[in-house]
Motif scaffolding. Structure first.
Motif, PDB file in Angstrom:
ATOM      1  N   PHE A 103       0.735  -1.835  -0.170  1.00 10.34           N
ATOM      2  CA  PHE A 103      -0.091   0.062   0.075  1.00 10.34           C
ATOM      3  C   PHE A 103       0.742   1.160  -0.124  1.00 10.34           C
ATOM      4  CE2 PHE A 103      -3.357  -2.556   0.761  1.00 10.34           C
ATOM      5  CZ  PHE A 103      -4.631  -2.835  -0.370  1.00 10.34           C
ATOM      6  N   ASP A 104       2.412   1.173   0.465  1.00  5.39           N
ATOM      7  CA  ASP A 104       3.296   2.393   0.280  1.00  5.39           C
ATOM      8  C   ASP A 104       2.937   2.354  -0.951  1.00  5.39           C
ATOM      9  OD1 ASP A 104       3.157   2.569   2.940  1.00  5.39           O
ATOM     10  OD2 ASP A 104       5.610   2.231   2.670  1.00  5.39           O
ATOM     11  N   PHE A 105       3.424   1.862  -2.102  1.00 10.62           N
ATOM     12  CA  PHE A 105       3.549   1.642  -3.490  1.00 10.62           C
ATOM     13  C   PHE A 105       1.896   2.395  -4.067  1.00 10.62           C
ATOM     14  CE2 PHE A 105       7.887   0.852  -4.913  1.00 10.62           C
ATOM     15  CZ  PHE A 105       7.914   0.110  -3.604  1.00 10.62           C
ATOM     16  N   GLU A 106       1.053   1.268  -3.538  1.00  6.64           N
ATOM     17  CA  GLU A 106      -0.294   1.947  -4.581  1.00  6.64           C
ATOM     18  C   GLU A 106      -0.626   3.858  -4.378  1.00  6.64           C
ATOM     19  OE1 GLU A 106      -2.354   0.495  -5.732  1.00  6.64           O
ATOM     20  OE2 GLU A 106      -1.795  -2.012  -5.190  1.00  6.64           O
ATOM     21  N   LYS A 107       0.205   4.236  -3.213  1.00  2.00           N
ATOM     22  CA  LYS A 107      -0.119   5.896  -3.056  1.00  2.00           C
ATOM     23  C   LYS A 107       0.340   6.391  -4.519  1.00  2.00           C
ATOM     24  CE  LYS A 107       0.246   6.130   1.367  1.00  2.00           C
ATOM     25  NZ  LYS A 107       2.059   5.491   2.348  1.00  2.00           N
ATOM     26  N   LYS A 108       1.449   5.881  -4.779  1.00  2.00           N
ATOM     27  CA  LYS A 108       1.851   6.758  -6.120  1.00  2.00           C
ATOM     28  C   LYS A 108       1.463   5.871  -7.874  1.00  2.00           C
ATOM     29  CE  LYS A 108       6.406   4.845  -4.943  1.00  2.00           C
ATOM     30  NZ  LYS A 108       7.704   4.829  -5.093  1.00  2.00           N
ATOM     31  N   ASN A 109       0.187   4.409  -7.492  1.00  2.00           N
ATOM     32  CA  ASN A 109      -0.210   4.194  -8.039  1.00  2.00           C
ATOM     33  C   ASN A 109       1.144   3.285  -8.942  1.00  2.00           C
ATOM     34  OD1 ASN A 109      -3.167   4.696  -8.246  1.00  2.00           O
ATOM     35  ND2 ASN A 109      -2.480   5.995  -9.795  1.00  2.00           N
ATOM     36  N   GLN A 110       1.725   2.582  -8.059  1.00  2.00           N
ATOM     37  CA  GLN A 110       2.796   1.442  -8.480  1.00  2.00           C
ATOM     38  C   GLN A 110       2.723   0.140  -7.530  1.00  2.00           C
ATOM     39  OE1 GLN A 110       6.212   2.532  -9.212  1.00  2.00           O
ATOM     40  NE2 GLN A 110       6.042   4.495  -9.610  1.00  2.00           N
ATOM     41  N   THR A 111       3.140  -1.234  -8.570  1.00  2.00           N
ATOM     42  CA  THR A 111       2.932  -2.209  -6.885  1.00  2.00           C
ATOM     43  C   THR A 111       4.760  -2.456  -6.847  1.00  2.00           C
ATOM     44  OG1 THR A 111       3.877  -3.449  -9.561  1.00  2.00           O
ATOM     45  CG2 THR A 111       1.455  -2.893  -8.360  1.00  2.00           C
ATOM     46  N   PRO A 112       4.914  -2.575  -5.715  1.00  2.00           N
ATOM     47  CA  PRO A 112       7.017  -3.275  -4.938  1.00  2.00           C
ATOM     48  C   PRO A 112       7.612  -3.866  -6.234  1.00  2.00           C
ATOM     49  CG  PRO A 112       5.045  -4.078  -3.428  1.00  2.00           C
ATOM     50  CD  PRO A 112       4.239  -3.191  -4.753  1.00  2.00           C
ATOM     51  N   PHE A 113       6.695  -4.659  -6.741  1.00  6.42           N
ATOM     52  CA  PHE A 113       7.564  -5.283  -7.728  1.00  6.42           C
ATOM     53  C   PHE A 113       6.993  -5.442  -9.118  1.00  6.42           C
ATOM     54  CE2 PHE A 113       7.857  -7.075  -3.635  1.00  6.42           C
ATOM     55  CZ  PHE A 113       9.145  -6.835  -2.719  1.00  6.42           C
ATOM     56  N   THR A 114       7.994  -5.473  -9.785  1.00  5.10           N
ATOM     57  CA  THR A 114       7.409  -5.888 -11.770  1.00  5.10           C
ATOM     58  C   THR A 114       5.992  -6.459 -11.924  1.00  5.10           C
ATOM     59  OG1 THR A 114       9.461  -5.937 -11.652  1.00  5.10           O
ATOM     60  CG2 THR A 114       8.020  -6.031 -13.800  1.00  5.10           C
ATOM     61  N   PRO A 115       5.404  -6.145 -12.229  1.00  3.63           N
ATOM     62  CA  PRO A 115       3.690  -6.579 -12.071  1.00  3.63           C
ATOM     63  C   PRO A 115       3.724  -7.147 -13.693  1.00  3.63           C
ATOM     64  CG  PRO A 115       3.905  -4.184 -12.553  1.00  3.63           C
ATOM     65  CD  PRO A 115       5.330  -4.551 -12.272  1.00  3.63           C
ATOM     66  N   ASN A 116       2.876  -7.977 -13.953  1.00  7.11           N
ATOM     67  CA  ASN A 116       2.612  -8.393 -15.026  1.00  7.11           C
ATOM     68  C   ASN A 116       2.089  -7.455 -15.882  1.00  7.11           C
ATOM     69  OD1 ASN A 116       2.078 -10.106 -17.420  1.00  7.11           O
ATOM     70  ND2 ASN A 116       1.679 -11.865 -16.745  1.00  7.11           N
ATOM     71  N   ILE A 117       2.571  -6.677 -16.887  1.00 10.58           N
ATOM     72  CA  ILE A 117       1.605  -5.636 -17.666  1.00 10.58           C
ATOM     73  C   ILE A 117       0.779  -6.152 -18.894  1.00 10.58           C
ATOM     74  CG2 ILE A 117       2.041  -3.498 -19.048  1.00 10.58           C
ATOM     75  CD1 ILE A 117       5.009  -3.669 -17.186  1.00 10.58           C
ATOM     76  N   SER A 118       1.098  -7.028 -19.353  1.00  4.86           N
ATOM     77  CA  SER A 118      -0.179  -8.053 -20.067  1.00  4.86           C
ATOM     78  C   SER A 118      -1.308  -7.999 -19.418  1.00  4.86           C
ATOM     79  CB  SER A 118       0.932  -9.376 -21.248  1.00  4.86           C
ATOM     80  OG  SER A 118       2.066  -8.784 -21.187  1.00  4.86           O
ATOM     81  N   LEU A 119      -1.857  -8.785 -18.682  1.00  5.55           N
ATOM     82  CA  LEU A 119      -2.692  -9.300 -17.300  1.00  5.55           C
ATOM     83  C   LEU A 119      -3.252  -8.023 -17.381  1.00  5.55           C
ATOM     84  CD1 LEU A 119      -1.868 -12.660 -15.971  1.00  5.55           C
ATOM     85  CD2 LEU A 119      -3.180 -12.365 -17.638  1.00  5.55           C
ATOM     86  N   LEU A 120      -2.136  -7.116 -16.601  1.00  7.91           N
ATOM     87  CA  LEU A 120      -3.500  -5.755 -16.593  1.00  7.91           C
ATOM     88  C   LEU A 120      -4.056  -5.281 -17.621  1.00  7.91           C
ATOM     89  CD1 LEU A 120      -0.434  -3.942 -14.221  1.00  7.91           C
ATOM     90  CD2 LEU A 120      -2.911  -4.923 -13.147  1.00  7.91           C
ATOM     91  N   TYR A 121      -2.915  -5.102 -19.064  1.00  9.37           N
ATOM     92  CA  TYR A 121      -4.083  -4.566 -19.685  1.00  9.37           C
ATOM     93  C   TYR A 121      -5.821  -5.321 -20.210  1.00  9.37           C
ATOM     94  CZ  TYR A 121       0.059  -2.381 -21.949  1.00  9.37           C
ATOM     95  OH  TYR A 121       0.923  -2.107 -22.133  1.00  9.37           O
ATOM     96  N   ALA A 122      -5.563  -6.751 -19.899  1.00  7.23           N
ATOM     97  CA  ALA A 122      -6.647  -7.623 -20.074  1.00  7.23           C
ATOM     98  C   ALA A 122      -7.701  -7.495 -18.615  1.00  7.23           C
ATOM     99  CB  ALA A 122      -6.085  -8.964 -20.034  1.00  7.23           C
ATOM    100  N   LEU A 123      -7.294  -6.874 -17.907  1.00  8.10           N
ATOM    101  CA  LEU A 123      -7.800  -7.013 -16.564  1.00  8.10           C
ATOM    102  C   LEU A 123      -8.965  -5.381 -17.113  1.00  8.10           C
ATOM    103  CD1 LEU A 123      -8.978  -6.788 -13.818  1.00  8.10           C
ATOM    104  CD2 LEU A 123      -6.628  -6.526 -12.719  1.00  8.10           C
ATOM    105  N   ASN A 124      -7.980  -4.738 -17.985  1.00  9.89           N
ATOM    106  CA  ASN A 124      -8.559  -3.410 -17.885  1.00  9.89           C
ATOM    107  C   ASN A 124      -9.371  -3.780 -18.528  1.00  9.89           C
ATOM    108  OD1 ASN A 124      -8.344  -0.167 -17.603  1.00  9.89           O
ATOM    109  ND2 ASN A 124      -6.950  -0.242 -19.568  1.00  9.89           N
TER     110      ASN A 124
END
Ligand SMILES: Cc1ncc(COP(=O)(O)O)c(C=O)c1O
Length: 357
Positions: free
Chosen positions: A227-248
């Motif tokens: 949740f520290d990283f959530e404040k800047k709309n980021q994740t602490p570690f490298t996220p699965n960006i491709s799946l996030l496109y799909a979730l969007n």
């Protein structure tokens, strides 16, 4: 030949969603990523009617990571875990593996945990966290999380309530504020109808505050860091960006359909499958506690389930055998994600044809 998945996850993923993952990647510390992630979180906030005290987050993991997050970051000393199937049993063990004390309320597979059982336990001992699996995918039982949430919120202000909604959220009705839960999470491969690899979670402010006071939270399981990283709309570690496109994209589709209609569609599929099951067999869950997203059927005709699955595969569909010790004794039909009653009915007709029912 592609088999369309009617198993309790992964469920069928549409071409439209699969295509979203072929977009060019972006850096996860770029503004473009924060914009994407921020957009997803706004859509989750809208769809799940989150108030200011509830916070969405998406981890690059399957749902099981959240057993560990609850164990490491939420449970302070002792949890009460409701066990009525394989996944809730695994949740209880995970908390123990993480070195915390656990008491269980355990009932036979096929039975639900009743609110009165939780009330009795809470009166007899002191816990800091209650854990319940909403939709036991191993048995098709749906536990009464709204009533248990109400019991906790009305009587135990300091107690946190964590809900495994891995196979129900975004199909069944999950409104965290109404449940009164502090953590609720779901895997992407179930009702969100995405490939596996993400866990969508909603966490209360109270849970984040609690985590601040829990030591040895680990690293990937550290809710405070997340949740520290959530404040800047980021994740602490490298996220699965491709799946996030799909979730969007998925969130756009869910919002367009509306929560009410998504829930209604799942109720209709459940009713159709249960009606079919009751015509020929019996339902495995005790009456009144049947899952909305998967139906677990007692094999009262002693049919060969393995053979059915093989024959169904030749017709382009896949359902599941019973889980673990329930293999051949039950079988499970998952009706979650993008499925609808007309398509589910077609598959039930094929089963009728194969078995000559
Ligand atoms: C109720 C429930 N909880 C937890 C899990 C584990 O989720 P995952 O496989 O995404 O880690 C599952 C998986 O089927 C499940 O059905």
């Amino acid at each position: 030949m592609h088999k369309k998945l009617l198993i309790p996850g992964p469920t069928e993923v549409s071409q439209e969603i699969l295509r979203e993952q072929s977009r060019y990647l972006i850096g996860h510390r770029e503004k473009a990523f924060s914009d994407l992630y921020g957009e997803i979180k706004s859509k989750l906030t809208k769809f799940f009617e989150l108030s200011d005290s509830y916070n969405p987050t998406v981890t690059t993991s399957s749902g099981t990571l959240w057993f560990d997050i609850v164990a490491r970051s939420i449970v302070k000393e002792k949890a009460l875990v409701c066990v009525n199937g394989a996944f809730s049993s695994r949740f209880a063990k995970t908390i123990q593996f993480c070195g915390k004390k656990v008491d269980v309320i355990e009932v036979d597979w096929g039975k639900a945990i009743k609110t009165s059982m939780v009330a009795e336990k809470l009166e007899s001992s002191k816990y800091d966290t209650v854990v319940m699996c909403h939709n036991e995918s191993s048995t098709g039982v749906r536990n009464p999380i709204y009533e248990v949430g109400d019991l906790i919120r009305s009587n135990y202000p300091d107690l946190l309530f964590a809900v495994d909604s891995v196979s129900s959220m975004a199909g069944d009705k999950i409104i965290p504020k109404t449940i009164g839960c502090d953590v609720v999470f779901a895997s992407s491969q179930k009702c969100f109808a995405l490939p596996p690899g993400l866990c969508i979670s909603i966490v209360s402010d109270r849970a984040i505050e609690r985590a601040n006071n829990v030591s040895n939270r680990g690293s990937y399981t550290d809710l405070v860091k997340i949740f520290d990283f959530e404040k800047k709309n980021q994740t602490p570690f490298t996220p699965n960006i491709s799946l996030l496109y799909a979730l969007n994209k998925r969130m756009d589709l869910l919002i367009k359909e509306t929560y009410a209609r998504v829930y209604e569609r799942h109720l209709e599929m459940a009713k159709c499958t249960r009606d079919w099951a009751k015509t020929h067999f019996e339902l495995f869950p005790e009456p009144g506690f049947e899952s909305v997203t998967l139906t677990c059927i007692k094999n009262t005709l002693e049919k060969n389930i393995k053979e059915l699955i093989e024959k169904l595969a030749l017709r382009g569909f896949m359902i599941s055998n019973g889980y673990g010790m329930l293999k051949e004794k039950t079988f499970r039909i998952g009706h979650m994600g993008e499925w609808n009653t007309i398509e589910v009915k077609k598959v039930l007709d094929i089963i009728d044809d194969i078995w000559g029912l």
